[in-house]
Enzyme design. Structure first.
Site, PDB file in Angstrom:
ATOM      1  CE  LYS A  79      10.700   3.419  -5.231  1.00  0.00           C
ATOM      2  NZ  LYS A  79       9.467   3.206  -4.482  1.00  0.00           N
ATOM      3  CB  ILE A 347       1.182  -1.174  -6.368  1.00  0.00           C
ATOM      4  CG1 ILE A 347       0.281   0.069  -6.466  1.00  0.00           C
ATOM      5  CG2 ILE A 347       1.239  -1.916  -7.697  1.00  0.00           C
ATOM      6  CD1 ILE A 347       0.764   1.160  -7.390  1.00  0.00           C
TER       7      ILE A 347
END
Ligand SMILES: Cc1cc2nc3c(=O)[nH]c(=O)nc-3n(C[C@H](O)[C@H](O)[C@H](O)COP(=O)(O)OP(=O)(O)OC[C@H]3O[C@@H](n4cnc5c(N)ncnc54)[C@H](O)[C@@H]3O)c2cc1C
Length: 496
Positions: A79, A347
């Site tokens: 990503k 996260i």
């Protein structure tokens, strides 16, 4: 408060949070304390949380994980940023690309030079100077610390992964390092009558599990921190309008793009996350503006592959646990609050709370000053992220639905309002102490959401017009050339 040494930690919950904490605690403190993790197969995990931000790379490195093994095991992809589509207006998009943009100048960010160039009639986009953006849209990737032959930073990246597989991967790691796992559902919690500290958890069949410190990773249930100790959430729903999500996996499409897509919809937004074996999809919406049936229709009609399961609804509350740490319970993960997944920060918050816990780990008893400092740091961290997320909703120019009109009209925290005004008038943006997001991140979202700064820093005037043109042209050439030299994203994932 007892002065006894903390010799045993119990982590309650085996989702992403529970296993991330277990892995890091075992790696760093495993020789000094014993660690037990209790999880309930019957309750299961929230089952979402597939997009991350660059510090996750450091987390995995701190554990000593092999990246290839990790990507293979979690069906991960790379990503490089998040593409925001239809957020400013229908049909327009921009990216919050990770990493730096242009070139660092002393005392003055690159975008001031870009702004001056624009004021002088230049037509280039700010993202022409973002290596991450150009690599993302050309679907290319390789780890790159620096642009060759320069001192310009290279690519900054994170991962998309299957959250369930990541938890399993970390479980194997943590168990190898001595973490003891107990499967079972906690049905009772015993408190010390003297100080209200948690003494033990009871499972069905009369089993009791005692410890000196408990980490509440029970997700949205917040069994210890809220249901037992009564620490409530400070609600941020007045600024974060969505309170429900619906998630569904679908058959994956190729090529695998190295960025998350966030697509604004009539009453919320939709995510699309490319994994090796499937796509993660979901819609985050406001129940004041959309029924579940409307959300379902919007989600299912826009999948780019066949649905692989029935969509699942996840109601949530946005906000921050007033004390993330209270008595001998530290809440980490969804139990400590939730900011919604727009910038994939949950996260990361697990990672930073785990790091903070280790840095503040009590030695001889739990000291109120230690707890207060931990809570102060987590409050500041979450408030900064909160402001960054609100920015996306507030600065839209969509007037097509009540939801978007309401977002545009809402009052925002003064910390954020001041930041927006400063940028609008001067082009200046400052990264607050402890702000997760860099100046470039703020600049991209503010520019992408439609602010054109009225001015720029006078240092940008110290270059002649010719020097400025040359600077812009040379940076663009450098970035384009670097992107061309990178392999395709999928070549980095040869096993997929
Ligand atoms: C819609 C949505 C999308 C998201 N997307 C992202 C994203 O893209 N990126 C990101 O960073 N984060 C994202 N998140 C957040 C992310 O999913 C969570 O931060 C992460 O999964 C951690 O969850 P958790 O471990 O705290 O909770 P959970 O996964 O819910 O785990 C809770 C654990 O507690 C156990 N448990 C609960 N009660 C008991 C009991 N009584 N006895 C025993 N065990 C018990 C459960 O069995 C389970 O093991 C998203 C969240 C939502 C809601």
């Amino acid at each position: 408060m007892s002065g006894a040494k903390i010799k045993k930690v119990v982590i309650l919950g085996g989702g992403t949070a529970g296993w991330m904490i277990a892995a890091l605690l075992a790696k760093v403190l495993g020789k000094a304390i014993s660690i037990t993790l209790v999880e309930s197969d019957r309750i299961g995990t929230v089952g979402v949380g597939e997009a991350t931000i660059p510090p996750i790379v450091n987390f995995n490195q701190a554990l000593g994980l092999d990246e290839r093994e990790f990507l293979r095991a979690t069906k991960g992809t790379i990503k490089l940023g998040i593409q925001f589509e239809n957020w400013l207006r229908q049909g327009e998009s921009y990216m919050h690309a990770f990493g730096s943009v242009g070139k660092k100048f002393p005392f003055c960010d690159f975008h001031h030079f870009w702004c001056r160039h624009r004021h002088a009639g230049g037509t280039s986009s700010y993202w022409d100077y973002s290596l991450n953006y150009q690599a993302a849209v050309h679907n290319r990737f390789a780890p790159l610390a620096q642009i060759k032959g320069t001192n310009l930073p290279g690519i900054s990246y994170a991962y998309h992964f299957d959250a369930g597989l990541y938890a399993q991967f970390l479980r194997r790691f943590a168990e190898d390092k001595g973490v003891h796992r107990i499967e079972g559902t906690v049905s009772g919690v015993q408190l010390c009558p003297r100080d209200g500290f948690v003494e033990s958890l009871s499972l069905g069949g009369g089993q009791r599990i005692a410890a000196g410190l408990f980490v509440d990773c029970t997700g949205l249930a917040a069994l210890l921190i809220e249901k037992t100790l009564g620490i409530d959430l400070e609600s941020w729903s007045q600024w974060l309008p969505c309170d429900r999500a619906m998630a569904v996996p679908s058959a994956g499409s190729r090529p695998l793009i190295p960025y998350t897509r966030s697509i604004a919809r009539a009453a919320g937004w939709q995510w699309r996350i490319p994994l090796q074996h499937r796509s993660g999809n979901g819609i985050v919406y406001s129940s004041d503006h959309w029924s579940d049936a409307q959300a379902r229709e919007a989600l299912m009609d826009s999948l780019d592959g066949e649905a692989l399961a029935e969509p699942r609804i996840i109601p949530f509350r946005t906000g921050r646990r007033r004390n993330q740490w209270d008595r001998n319970v530290v809440s980490i993960g969804l139990s400590s609050g939730f900011l919604e997944p727009l910038e994939s920060t949950s996260i990361h918050l697990i990672q930073s709370a785990a790091t903070r816990l280790i840095k503040s780990f009590p030695h001889r008893g739990i000291r109120p000053a230690e707890v207060a400092e931990f809570n102060r740091q987590s409050k500041v961290e979450m408030e900064r992220i909160r402001d960054f997320i609100i920015l996306h909703y507030k600065l839209n120019q969509r007037r097509d639905t009540d939801f978007w009109r309401q977002c545009e009209a809402m009052e925002i925290p003064s910390t954020l309002a001041d930041k927006i005004e400063l940028f609008r008038h001067t082009g200046k943006v400052f990264r607050d102490y402890d702000d997760l997001f860099t100046e470039e991140a703020w600049q991209q979202v503010m520019l992408g959401q439609g602010i054109v700064p009225e001015d720029y820093h006078p240092i940008a005037d110290t270059l002649s017009e010719r020097q400025l043109d040359e600077l812009m042209a040379s940076l663009k050439t450098l970035i384009d050339g670097t992107v061309k030299s990178l392999p395709a994203h999928e070549e980095y994932l040869p096993f997929c």
